[in-house]
Design a protein around this motif. Structure first.
Motif, PDB file in Angstrom:
ATOM      1  N   ALA A  20     -12.867 -25.967 -32.146  1.00 41.04           N
ATOM      2  CA  ALA A  20     -13.720 -25.835 -30.962  1.00 41.04           C
ATOM      3  C   ALA A  20     -14.680 -27.015 -30.924  1.00 41.04           C
ATOM      4  CB  ALA A  20     -14.483 -24.513 -31.013  1.00 41.04           C
ATOM      5  N   PRO A  21     -14.188 -28.182 -30.456  1.00 39.35           N
ATOM      6  CA  PRO A  21     -15.025 -29.379 -30.459  1.00 39.35           C
ATOM      7  C   PRO A  21     -16.293 -29.203 -29.623  1.00 39.35           C
ATOM      8  CG  PRO A  21     -12.862 -29.821 -29.466  1.00 39.35           C
ATOM      9  CD  PRO A  21     -12.874 -28.396 -29.889  1.00 39.35           C
ATOM     10  N   ALA A  22     -17.375 -29.743 -30.135  1.00 41.56           N
ATOM     11  CA  ALA A  22     -18.688 -29.551 -29.512  1.00 41.56           C
ATOM     12  C   ALA A  22     -18.738 -29.971 -28.055  1.00 41.56           C
ATOM     13  CB  ALA A  22     -19.745 -30.300 -30.320  1.00 41.56           C
ATOM     14  N   PHE A  23     -17.957 -30.959 -27.650  1.00 39.74           N
ATOM     15  CA  PHE A  23     -18.010 -31.434 -26.266  1.00 39.74           C
ATOM     16  C   PHE A  23     -17.295 -30.500 -25.291  1.00 39.74           C
ATOM     17  CE2 PHE A  23     -14.178 -33.343 -28.063  1.00 39.74           C
ATOM     18  CZ  PHE A  23     -13.229 -32.996 -27.114  1.00 39.74           C
ATOM     19  N   HIS A  24     -16.472 -29.597 -25.790  1.00 38.33           N
ATOM     20  CA  HIS A  24     -15.703 -28.727 -24.903  1.00 38.33           C
ATOM     21  C   HIS A  24     -16.608 -27.652 -24.305  1.00 38.33           C
ATOM     22  CE1 HIS A  24     -12.675 -25.957 -23.428  1.00 38.33           C
ATOM     23  NE2 HIS A  24     -11.819 -26.961 -23.526  1.00 38.33           N
ATOM     24  N   PRO A  25     -16.516 -27.412 -22.993  1.00 38.20           N
ATOM     25  CA  PRO A  25     -17.404 -26.432 -22.354  1.00 38.20           C
ATOM     26  C   PRO A  25     -17.288 -25.015 -22.931  1.00 38.20           C
ATOM     27  CG  PRO A  25     -16.127 -27.631 -20.690  1.00 38.20           C
ATOM     28  CD  PRO A  25     -15.639 -28.076 -22.029  1.00 38.20           C
ATOM     29  N   ALA A  26     -16.125 -24.651 -23.458  1.00 38.40           N
ATOM     30  CA  ALA A  26     -15.939 -23.297 -24.003  1.00 38.40           C
ATOM     31  C   ALA A  26     -16.384 -23.176 -25.459  1.00 38.40           C
ATOM     32  CB  ALA A  26     -14.470 -22.886 -23.884  1.00 38.40           C
ATOM     33  N   ALA A  27     -16.745 -24.287 -26.096  1.00 36.97           N
ATOM     34  CA  ALA A  27     -17.067 -24.260 -27.529  1.00 36.97           C
ATOM     35  C   ALA A  27     -18.147 -23.237 -27.889  1.00 36.97           C
ATOM     36  CB  ALA A  27     -17.435 -25.653 -28.017  1.00 36.97           C
ATOM     37  N   PRO A  28     -19.302 -23.200 -27.217  1.00 38.87           N
ATOM     38  CA  PRO A  28     -20.317 -22.212 -27.610  1.00 38.87           C
ATOM     39  C   PRO A  28     -19.807 -20.769 -27.551  1.00 38.87           C
ATOM     40  CG  PRO A  28     -21.294 -23.874 -26.207  1.00 38.87           C
ATOM     41  CD  PRO A  28     -19.806 -24.103 -26.176  1.00 38.87           C
ATOM     42  N   ASP A  29     -18.977 -20.457 -26.571  1.00 39.67           N
ATOM     43  CA  ASP A  29     -18.412 -19.107 -26.488  1.00 39.67           C
ATOM     44  C   ASP A  29     -17.482 -18.834 -27.675  1.00 39.67           C
ATOM     45  OD1 ASP A  29     -19.723 -18.401 -24.126  1.00 39.67           O
ATOM     46  OD2 ASP A  29     -18.112 -19.206 -22.874  1.00 39.67           O
ATOM     47  N   ILE A  30     -16.693 -19.826 -28.050  1.00 37.33           N
ATOM     48  CA  ILE A  30     -15.788 -19.661 -29.192  1.00 37.33           C
ATOM     49  C   ILE A  30     -16.594 -19.491 -30.465  1.00 37.33           C
ATOM     50  CG2 ILE A  30     -14.017 -20.805 -30.595  1.00 37.33           C
ATOM     51  CD1 ILE A  30     -13.092 -22.150 -27.910  1.00 37.33           C
ATOM     52  N   TRP A  31     -17.643 -20.288 -30.660  1.00 30.86           N
ATOM     53  CA  TRP A  31     -18.488 -20.156 -31.847  1.00 30.86           C
ATOM     54  C   TRP A  31     -19.101 -18.760 -31.918  1.00 30.86           C
ATOM     55  CZ3 TRP A  31     -21.630 -25.050 -30.229  1.00 30.86           C
ATOM     56  CH2 TRP A  31     -20.827 -26.183 -30.351  1.00 30.86           C
ATOM     57  N   ARG A  32     -19.589 -18.266 -30.775  1.00 30.48           N
ATOM     58  CA  ARG A  32     -20.176 -16.904 -30.752  1.00 30.48           C
ATOM     59  C   ARG A  32     -19.124 -15.852 -31.091  1.00 30.48           C
ATOM     60  NH1 ARG A  32     -23.496 -19.257 -26.765  1.00 30.48           N
ATOM     61  NH2 ARG A  32     -22.019 -18.922 -25.089  1.00 30.48           N
ATOM     62  N   GLN A  33     -17.905 -16.023 -30.584  1.00 28.62           N
ATOM     63  CA  GLN A  33     -16.834 -15.056 -30.887  1.00 28.62           C
ATOM     64  C   GLN A  33     -16.520 -15.024 -32.374  1.00 28.62           C
ATOM     65  OE1 GLN A  33     -13.478 -15.999 -28.377  1.00 28.62           O
ATOM     66  NE2 GLN A  33     -14.652 -15.691 -26.512  1.00 28.62           N
ATOM     67  N   VAL A  34     -16.536 -16.169 -33.025  1.00 33.40           N
ATOM     68  CA  VAL A  34     -16.282 -16.210 -34.467  1.00 33.40           C
ATOM     69  C   VAL A  34     -17.354 -15.409 -35.204  1.00 33.40           C
ATOM     70  CG1 VAL A  34     -16.290 -17.716 -36.500  1.00 33.40           C
ATOM     71  CG2 VAL A  34     -15.004 -18.383 -34.465  1.00 33.40           C
ATOM     72  N   VAL A  35     -18.610 -15.643 -34.880  1.00 29.26           N
ATOM     73  CA  VAL A  35     -19.702 -14.943 -35.554  1.00 29.26           C
ATOM     74  C   VAL A  35     -19.682 -13.454 -35.209  1.00 29.26           C
ATOM     75  CG1 VAL A  35     -22.216 -14.775 -35.772  1.00 29.26           C
ATOM     76  CG2 VAL A  35     -21.094 -17.025 -35.812  1.00 29.26           C
ATOM     77  N   GLU A  36     -19.387 -13.105 -33.970  1.00 31.80           N
ATOM     78  CA  GLU A  36     -19.271 -11.686 -33.606  1.00 31.80           C
ATOM     79  C   GLU A  36     -18.161 -11.012 -34.412  1.00 31.80           C
ATOM     80  OE1 GLU A  36     -18.848 -11.438 -29.347  1.00 31.80           O
ATOM     81  OE2 GLU A  36     -20.807 -12.376 -29.030  1.00 31.80           O
ATOM     82  N   HIS A  37     -17.053 -11.719 -34.624  1.00 30.73           N
ATOM     83  CA  HIS A  37     -15.961 -11.185 -35.449  1.00 30.73           C
ATOM     84  C   HIS A  37     -16.467 -10.898 -36.865  1.00 30.73           C
ATOM     85  CE1 HIS A  37     -12.061 -10.743 -37.388  1.00 30.73           C
ATOM     86  NE2 HIS A  37     -12.468 -11.635 -38.273  1.00 30.73           N
ATOM     87  N   LEU A  38     -17.263 -11.799 -37.423  1.00 30.79           N
ATOM     88  CA  LEU A  38     -17.798 -11.596 -38.766  1.00 30.79           C
ATOM     89  C   LEU A  38     -18.738 -10.390 -38.817  1.00 30.79           C
ATOM     90  CD1 LEU A  38     -18.543 -15.305 -39.753  1.00 30.79           C
ATOM     91  CD2 LEU A  38     -16.628 -13.874 -40.518  1.00 30.79           C
ATOM     92  N   ILE A  39     -19.528 -10.229 -37.765  1.00 31.44           N
ATOM     93  CA  ILE A  39     -20.468  -9.098 -37.712  1.00 31.44           C
ATOM     94  C   ILE A  39     -19.706  -7.779 -37.605  1.00 31.44           C
ATOM     95  CG2 ILE A  39     -22.237  -7.977 -36.289  1.00 31.44           C
ATOM     96  CD1 ILE A  39     -23.240 -10.873 -35.633  1.00 31.44           C
ATOM     97  N   MET A  40     -18.683  -7.764 -36.754  1.00 31.14           N
ATOM     98  CA  MET A  40     -17.917  -6.531 -36.533  1.00 31.14           C
ATOM     99  C   MET A  40     -16.976  -6.207 -37.707  1.00 31.14           C
ATOM    100  SD  MET A  40     -19.167  -5.544 -33.745  1.00 31.14           S
ATOM    101  CE  MET A  40     -18.113  -4.158 -33.398  1.00 31.14           C
ATOM    102  N   ASN A  41     -16.642  -7.207 -38.505  1.00 30.54           N
ATOM    103  CA  ASN A  41     -15.735  -7.032 -39.638  1.00 30.54           C
ATOM    104  C   ASN A  41     -16.401  -7.556 -40.908  1.00 30.54           C
ATOM    105  OD1 ASN A  41     -13.119  -6.278 -38.127  1.00 30.54           O
ATOM    106  ND2 ASN A  41     -13.858  -8.092 -37.055  1.00 30.54           N
ATOM    107  N   PRO A  42     -17.322  -6.783 -41.462  1.00 26.36           N
ATOM    108  CA  PRO A  42     -18.103  -7.277 -42.606  1.00 26.36           C
ATOM    109  C   PRO A  42     -17.256  -7.676 -43.817  1.00 26.36           C
ATOM    110  CG  PRO A  42     -18.974  -5.192 -41.816  1.00 26.36           C
ATOM    111  CD  PRO A  42     -17.727  -5.458 -41.064  1.00 26.36           C
ATOM    112  N   GLY A  43     -16.080  -7.107 -43.951  1.00 25.38           N
ATOM    113  CA  GLY A  43     -15.217  -7.449 -45.078  1.00 25.38           C
ATOM    114  C   GLY A  43     -14.307  -8.634 -44.812  1.00 25.38           C
ATOM    115  N   ALA A  44     -14.336  -9.160 -43.598  1.00 23.30           N
ATOM    116  CA  ALA A  44     -13.421 -10.265 -43.242  1.00 23.30           C
ATOM    117  C   ALA A  44     -13.916 -11.590 -43.751  1.00 23.30           C
ATOM    118  CB  ALA A  44     -13.252 -10.324 -41.723  1.00 23.30           C
TER     119      ALA A  44
END
Length: 146
Positions: free
Chosen positions: A122-146
């Motif tokens: 998710a390269p920083a210049f891509h408009p969707a990058a912040p959404d992808i970064w948030r999805q990764v962190v949300e996945h970690l929050i929702m799946n504490p063992g992942a």
């Protein structure tokens, strides 16, 4: 722990290593994804030290590593050294490649992918990058063992 502002309930947030030498980009990423307990390394040397401390139990483990390729300038390639170290230690967390370098980002991606990792690109210049970064962190929050 590096963060531009205090966050309450930090213990419940996933610990994430941001490997980024540019202060403006680092701040933008942390602001875009406030739901992570960010730690930052500005160079490959310090990233490897922080990862070593986390691997040996001297520090809490990182659930994700956000990795830039151009550490210390466009020809630095320090992110490639960090990726090689992640492979060496058998890092099992999520690796997000946020490098805007059109050659370097894919090099790191392929290195990791060839060794069985499933990195997120998710390269920083891509408009969707912040959404992808948030999805990764949300996945970690929702799946504490992942």
């Amino acid at each position: 722990m590096w963060t531009p502002y205090p966050l309450s309930g930090r213990a419940a947030l996933p610990r994430v290593l941001l490997v980024e030498d540019d202060d403006i980009r680092a701040r933008a990423m942390v602001v875009a994804v406030p739901t992570a307990a960010w730690d930052r390394a500005r160079s490959a040397k310090f990233a490897i030290k922080k990862l070593t401390d986390a691997t040996t139990g001297r520090a809490a483990p990182y659930r994700a590593v956000f990795l830039d390729y151009d550490l210390a300038g466009p020809s630095g390639g320090g992110g490639q050294r960090v990726a090689a170290y992640l492979i060496q230690i058998g890092y099992a967390g999520i690796v997000v490649i946020h490098s805007a370098n059109p050659t370097g980002g894919p090099i790191i991606y392929k290195m990791l992918e060839d060794r069985g990792h499933k990195p997120v690109y998710a390269p920083a210049f891509h408009p969707a990058a912040p959404d992808i970064w948030r999805q990764v962190v949300e996945h970690l929050i929702m799946n504490p063992g992942a």
